[in-house]
Design a protein around this motif. Structure first.
Motif, PDB file in Angstrom:
ATOM      1  N   SER A 322       0.830  -1.210   0.000  1.00 24.61           N
ATOM      2  CA  SER A 322       0.000   0.000   0.000  1.00 24.61           C
ATOM      3  C   SER A 322       0.866   1.264   0.000  1.00 24.61           C
ATOM      4  CB  SER A 322      -1.042  -0.010   1.120  1.00 24.61           C
ATOM      5  OG  SER A 322      -0.402   0.055   2.332  1.00 24.61           O
ATOM      6  N   LYS A 323       2.072   1.170   0.555  1.00 26.72           N
ATOM      7  CA  LYS A 323       2.974   2.329   0.496  1.00 26.72           C
ATOM      8  C   LYS A 323       3.438   2.565  -0.948  1.00 26.72           C
ATOM      9  CE  LYS A 323       5.190   5.671   2.386  1.00 26.72           C
ATOM     10  NZ  LYS A 323       4.547   6.761   3.086  1.00 26.72           N
ATOM     11  N   VAL A 324       3.700   1.460  -1.673  1.00 27.38           N
ATOM     12  CA  VAL A 324       4.106   1.606  -3.082  1.00 27.38           C
ATOM     13  C   VAL A 324       2.995   2.338  -3.833  1.00 27.38           C
ATOM     14  CG1 VAL A 324       4.620   0.354  -5.239  1.00 27.38           C
ATOM     15  CG2 VAL A 324       5.567  -0.476  -3.083  1.00 27.38           C
ATOM     16  N   GLN A 325       1.758   1.897  -3.571  1.00 30.58           N
ATOM     17  CA  GLN A 325       0.619   2.503  -4.262  1.00 30.58           C
ATOM     18  C   GLN A 325       0.532   3.999  -3.943  1.00 30.58           C
ATOM     19  OE1 GLN A 325      -3.094   0.571  -3.322  1.00 30.58           O
ATOM     20  NE2 GLN A 325      -3.814   0.990  -5.409  1.00 30.58           N
ATOM     21  N   GLU A 326       0.719   4.299  -2.655  1.00 35.31           N
ATOM     22  CA  GLU A 326       0.644   5.707  -2.225  1.00 35.31           C
ATOM     23  C   GLU A 326       1.713   6.547  -2.945  1.00 35.31           C
ATOM     24  OE1 GLU A 326       0.916   6.098   2.117  1.00 35.31           O
ATOM     25  OE2 GLU A 326       1.981   8.002   1.757  1.00 35.31           O
ATOM     26  N   ILE A 327       2.939   6.025  -2.975  1.00 37.44           N
ATOM     27  CA  ILE A 327       4.037   6.793  -3.601  1.00 37.44           C
ATOM     28  C   ILE A 327       3.760   6.969  -5.102  1.00 37.44           C
ATOM     29  CG2 ILE A 327       6.528   6.812  -4.092  1.00 37.44           C
ATOM     30  CD1 ILE A 327       6.865   5.004  -1.551  1.00 37.44           C
ATOM     31  N   GLU A 328       3.298   5.888  -5.724  1.00 31.65           N
ATOM     32  CA  GLU A 328       3.057   5.984  -7.180  1.00 31.65           C
ATOM     33  C   GLU A 328       1.938   6.973  -7.480  1.00 31.65           C
ATOM     34  OE1 GLU A 328       2.880   2.024  -8.906  1.00 31.65           O
ATOM     35  OE2 GLU A 328       5.069   1.881  -8.786  1.00 31.65           O
ATOM     36  N   ASN A 329       0.951   7.039  -6.588  1.00 30.77           N
ATOM     37  CA  ASN A 329      -0.138   8.014  -6.802  1.00 30.77           C
ATOM     38  C   ASN A 329       0.374   9.439  -6.649  1.00 30.77           C
ATOM     39  OD1 ASN A 329      -2.033   6.124  -7.367  1.00 30.77           O
ATOM     40  ND2 ASN A 329      -2.792   5.949  -5.251  1.00 30.77           N
ATOM     41  N   LYS A 424      11.123   2.140   3.131  1.00 30.81           N
ATOM     42  CA  LYS A 424      12.291   2.295   2.257  1.00 30.81           C
ATOM     43  C   LYS A 424      12.162   1.337   1.061  1.00 30.81           C
ATOM     44  CE  LYS A 424      16.711   1.212   3.281  1.00 30.81           C
ATOM     45  NZ  LYS A 424      17.957   1.121   4.001  1.00 30.81           N
ATOM     46  N   ILE A 425      11.723   0.125   1.373  1.00 24.95           N
ATOM     47  CA  ILE A 425      11.529  -0.882   0.322  1.00 24.95           C
ATOM     48  C   ILE A 425      10.503  -0.377  -0.699  1.00 24.95           C
ATOM     49  CG2 ILE A 425      10.621  -3.241  -0.081  1.00 24.95           C
ATOM     50  CD1 ILE A 425      13.275  -3.328   1.290  1.00 24.95           C
ATOM     51  N   ALA A 426       9.458   0.251  -0.178  1.00 26.41           N
ATOM     52  CA  ALA A 426       8.406   0.759  -1.069  1.00 26.41           C
ATOM     53  C   ALA A 426       8.959   1.871  -1.969  1.00 26.41           C
ATOM     54  CB  ALA A 426       7.225   1.269  -0.242  1.00 26.41           C
ATOM     55  N   PHE A 427       9.804   2.734  -1.419  1.00 23.75           N
ATOM     56  CA  PHE A 427      10.413   3.779  -2.252  1.00 23.75           C
ATOM     57  C   PHE A 427      11.288   3.177  -3.351  1.00 23.75           C
ATOM     58  CE2 PHE A 427       9.259   6.956   1.002  1.00 23.75           C
ATOM     59  CZ  PHE A 427       8.786   7.953   0.160  1.00 23.75           C
ATOM     60  N   TYR A 428      12.033   2.113  -2.983  1.00 28.58           N
ATOM     61  CA  TYR A 428      12.843   1.443  -4.006  1.00 28.58           C
ATOM     62  C   TYR A 428      11.941   0.966  -5.150  1.00 28.58           C
ATOM     63  CZ  TYR A 428      16.994   0.736  -0.915  1.00 28.58           C
ATOM     64  OH  TYR A 428      18.098   0.887  -0.129  1.00 28.58           O
ATOM     65  N   ALA A 429      10.864   0.270  -4.737  1.00 31.66           N
ATOM     66  CA  ALA A 429      10.001  -0.360  -5.743  1.00 31.66           C
ATOM     67  C   ALA A 429       9.334   0.679  -6.640  1.00 31.66           C
ATOM     68  CB  ALA A 429       8.952  -1.226  -5.051  1.00 31.66           C
ATOM     69  N   ALA A 430       9.110   1.864  -6.095  1.00 30.60           N
ATOM     70  CA  ALA A 430       8.344   2.868  -6.844  1.00 30.60           C
ATOM     71  C   ALA A 430       9.219   3.863  -7.604  1.00 30.60           C
ATOM     72  CB  ALA A 430       7.432   3.614  -5.868  1.00 30.60           C
ATOM     73  N   ILE A 460       2.625  -6.223  -6.905  1.00 29.73           N
ATOM     74  CA  ILE A 460       3.037  -4.916  -7.435  1.00 29.73           C
ATOM     75  C   ILE A 460       2.681  -4.811  -8.920  1.00 29.73           C
ATOM     76  CG2 ILE A 460       5.048  -3.430  -7.896  1.00 29.73           C
ATOM     77  CD1 ILE A 460       6.119  -4.275  -5.200  1.00 29.73           C
ATOM     78  N   ASP A 461       2.855  -5.924  -9.628  1.00 28.08           N
ATOM     79  CA  ASP A 461       2.464  -5.932 -11.045  1.00 28.08           C
ATOM     80  C   ASP A 461       0.981  -5.571 -11.179  1.00 28.08           C
ATOM     81  OD1 ASP A 461       4.984  -6.721 -11.540  1.00 28.08           O
ATOM     82  OD2 ASP A 461       4.519  -8.727 -12.285  1.00 28.08           O
ATOM     83  N   LYS A 462       0.164  -6.144 -10.273  1.00 27.32           N
ATOM     84  CA  LYS A 462      -1.288  -5.897 -10.336  1.00 27.32           C
ATOM     85  C   LYS A 462      -1.596  -4.414 -10.138  1.00 27.32           C
ATOM     86  CE  LYS A 462      -2.788 -10.148  -8.416  1.00 27.32           C
ATOM     87  NZ  LYS A 462      -2.999 -10.580  -7.039  1.00 27.32           N
ATOM     88  N   LEU A 463      -0.846  -3.808  -9.189  1.00 28.37           N
ATOM     89  CA  LEU A 463      -1.061  -2.382  -8.898  1.00 28.37           C
ATOM     90  C   LEU A 463      -0.966  -1.544 -10.151  1.00 28.37           C
ATOM     91  CD1 LEU A 463       1.186  -1.303  -5.891  1.00 28.37           C
ATOM     92  CD2 LEU A 463      -1.291  -1.510  -5.962  1.00 28.37           C
ATOM     93  N   ARG A 464      -0.023  -1.953 -10.994  1.00 24.96           N
ATOM     94  CA  ARG A 464       0.275  -1.130 -12.173  1.00 24.96           C
ATOM     95  C   ARG A 464      -0.734  -1.344 -13.295  1.00 24.96           C
ATOM     96  NH1 ARG A 464       6.573  -1.783 -10.893  1.00 24.96           N
ATOM     97  NH2 ARG A 464       6.539  -0.227  -9.264  1.00 24.96           N
TER      98      ARG A 464
END
Ligand SMILES: O=P(O)(O)OC[C@H]1O[C@H](O[C@H]2O[C@H](CO)[C@@H](O)[C@H](O)[C@H]2O)[C@H](O)[C@@H](O)[C@@H]1O
Length: 649
Positions: A322-329, A424-430, A460-464
């Motif tokens: 959910s953090k990845v999603q937040e950052i990408e948004n 931090k992991i989420a920032f990497y991924a995003a 994460i693939d699904k998020l995109r």
């Protein structure tokens, strides 16, 4: 030979007489009832404090580092301490590379002050629950050892910063080195509590503990010691400015294996050994060996790696997704460049920001389109220089944001406080790109962590959804002065001191095709995945084992004759010889018989008498080779023996 000034220092230090070089004439070894070579001193000192024997099938690996891989918190209301293993630390992760029959024990400090009245209880608890042995340094010693000597003297020098000679405050203060000696001895003493037999291995980590190999070797001649330097080893022209340069080199040479992150660091170390100590080295079967007082010290070049499994499982956590999603948004439609650095003067954070500033100045089309998210981990040292560097980062970021930002857009997002690891992991991924711009760094594992996280996972693939453009891609900008740089052939390599270089690299990243991003990512991903932390540890462990086998189990023995005496110089494997063998040597001698241990120490009669009768005789033990004649001659300056002629048989 001990430097007289150094001897004075040690006297002041009131520690045992301490010699940085081999051979160390310390207490003789004995053969115990179970055939193990040990130090009588150690055996008696273990009586009260021993941390217990390893079960017979387990081999102990004692990992010693400045900090234990634990998080500790004291509940102020109850006064209770709680300790939890920090799974994100390299030291915990490295045990995955050890053989299954290993018992891993950690020695290090807790980085908090513990009242002496609580220390025993905490030690017992930590050993029982986490196999950790804490070192407790008094507050003043900790300050002088860590903050003043390690962080203010060694850390800058090892990162190529020379002291400023016109500033008196920068002069070398020997009392700080004395604190370093004392602290290293405390660590070594704790290690000795964990060592049970000469089957155990000790692995010492990093620049804080470079004197530990000597203190260990002094206690136990045959101890298996590996040392790994995580920081850079500077060019000999830098290193030789260190007033205690010889002491540190000689101590490192008391290890059996010394590991470096890169070829260059090992090369610098060899130059120092040759130029400062006049030592020779040679390459044998793919390994570099330095001959030092009858021993061969092996060198290994092997960069540290990351724990891929740990990163992958952190990436799967719902909180991370959910953090990845937040950052990408938040950053949708923008090119996200990520920086993750400790607040340290060598990380080149301001230079990185200046590169971004130049890019925005030169390329108006990128304004509003590119964001640098800079995570700054809290500083580990407390110097004025670190404070200044931090203030500079904040003011340059502010200036860029004022110049090129707007209400909805900040080109620099500074996160200068601790964030949880999953974030931090989420920032990497995003992030589209990760930039490491350090002016010097031993290794730097951030690009590796980033690469693994960019591989993503199904969630994460699904998020995109239908936007697949960022799937399995990553781009890196890496300073040519960090240890990981040679392994990342698909990265944009920059000179961090050149703001133009950094600006150009950022521009190139913005311009990359999807195909190139995939290609670069794939190349890095394959490398990082196969050279993980377990690979690093396993490889170091195997080489340490190999180096020690060659060192300590040679079957040759050496003999010397004089007019009225006979010298039997025993090889490292001498205890495998049968008592009958000794007896026949006695008979043949007909004269005074002197037994020397392989390192020149006199072996007392009592020790030979104790040789257990169940020891197997080795038929081919008659080979007599004097491997290091000069060494043997030097060693025979004991008792009334003045001269000798040595005969090879
Ligand atoms: O700040 P210290 O307590 O003196 O510790 C020094 C640094 O140790 C770790 O970094 C070092 O090891 C890393 C893994 O091999 C390597 O990537 C890095 O280049 C080395 O400096 C730790 O990760 C840092 O936070 C410490 O500052």
């Amino acid at each position: 030979m001990v430097l007289s000034s150094y001897q004075n220092l040690l006297d002041m230090c009131s520690e045992d007489a301490f010699d940085f070089q081999q051979p160390l004439r310390s207490l003789p070894c004995v053969v115990t009832s179970h055939g193990i070579i040990s130090d009588p001193d150690l055996e008696s000192s273990n009586d009260g404090n021993s941390v217990g024997s390893a079960p017979p099938c387990l081999k102990r690996k004692v990992v010693v580092a400045n900090s234990l891989p634990l998080n500790c918190i004291k509940d102020e209301a109850t006064g209770e301490w709680s300790f939890a293993v920090d799974d994100n630390q390299l030291l915990i992760q490295l045990k995955d590379g050890f053989p299954i029959d290993s018992e891993v024990i950690y020695v290090g400090s807790l980085n908090v002050q513990v009242d002496p009245s609580e220390q025993d209880q905490i030690s017992q608890k930590l050993f029982k629950e986490h196999k950790c042995i804490p070192t407790f340094l008094p507050a003043d010693l900790q300050q002088r050892f860590y903050h003043s000597f390690c962080k203010q003297k060694l850390w800058p020098l090892f990162h190529y910063m020379l002291p400023v000679f016109h500033d008196k405050g920068e002069l070398f203060d020997r009392s700080l080195f004395q604190a370093y000696v004392r602290a290293n001895k405390i660590f070594a003493d704790k290690v000795m509590e964990a060592v049970n037999s000469d089957e155990d291995c000790v692995w010492v980590h990093d620049y804080h503990l470079m004197l530990v190999p000597t203190f260990l070797r002094k206690k136990l001649h045959r101890i298996k010691v590996g040392f790994f330097l995580h920081s850079p080893f500077p060019s000999s022209e830098i290193y030789r400015t260190l007033p205690v340069r010889d002491e540190i080199l000689k101590s490192l040479l008391n290890a059996d294996l010394i590991g470096f992150q890169t070829f260059d660091y090992a090369r610098h170390f060899l130059s120092c050994c040759s130029r400062l100590l006049g030592l020779n080295y040679e390459s044998k079967r793919g390994h570099i060996g330095i001959e030092y007082f009858g021993r061969t010290v092996c060198l290994k070049i092997l960069a540290a790696g990351v724990h891929v499994g740990r990163l992958e499982s952190m990436l799967k956590l719902p909180a991370t997704i959910s953090k990845v999603q937040e950052i990408e948004n938040i950053y949708r439609g923008k090119l996200v460049i990520l920086g993750v650095d400790d607040m340290d003067i060598f990380k080149g954070i301001s230079l990185k920001l200046l590169g971004l500033e130049l890019l925005l100045e030169r390329t108006p089309k990128l304004r509003g389109k590119i964001v640098l998210v800079q995570i700054v981990n809290p500083a580990r040292s407390i110097g004025k220089d670190v404070e200044e560097a931090k203030n500079e980062v904040i003011s340059v970021a502010q200036r860029i944001n004022d110049k090129y930002g707007s209400t909805n857009y900040k080109p620099v997002v500074l996160i200068d406080y601790s964030i949880p690891f999953y974030e931090k992991i989420a920032f990497y991924a995003a992030s589209d790109c990760c930039i490491v711009n350090a002016v010097r760094d031993g290794m730097n594992l951030i690009p590796y962590e980033y690469t693994i996280c960019r591989q993503g996972n199904e969630e994460i693939d699904k998020l995109r959804g239908s936007d697949k453009s960022s799937l399995h891609t990553s781009t890196l900008i890496v300073s040519e002065f960090v240890g990981c740089s040679p392994s990342l052939s698909g990265a944009f390599r920059v000179n961090p001191w050149s703001v133009e270089d950094v600006a150009d690299a950022l521009y190139n990243v913005a311009d990359l095709t999807q195909y190139e991003k995939i290609q670069r990512h794939d190349k890095h991903y394959r490398y990082v995945k196969s050279h993980d932390v377990a690979y690093w540890a396993r490889s170091f462990d195997l080489d340490l084992d190999r180096a020690c086998k060659e060192q300590y189990s040679q079957r040759c023995w050496t003999t010397g004759f004089g007019l009225n005496f006979r010298v039997i110089a025993l090889s490292p494997g001498f205890r495998k010889l049968s008592p009958e063998h000794f007896a026949s040597s006695y008979k043949k001698a007909n004269k005074r018989l002197i037994f020397l241990d392989y390192d020149g120490t006199l072996v007392p009669q009592s020790s030979l008498d104790k040789a257990p009768s169940n020891m197997k005789s080795i038929p081919d033990a008659k080979a007599t080779v004097i491997t290091n004649r000069k060494f043997l001659q030097n060693s025979i300056a004991i008792d009334d023996v003045k001269t000798t002629s040595i005969t090879n048989h």
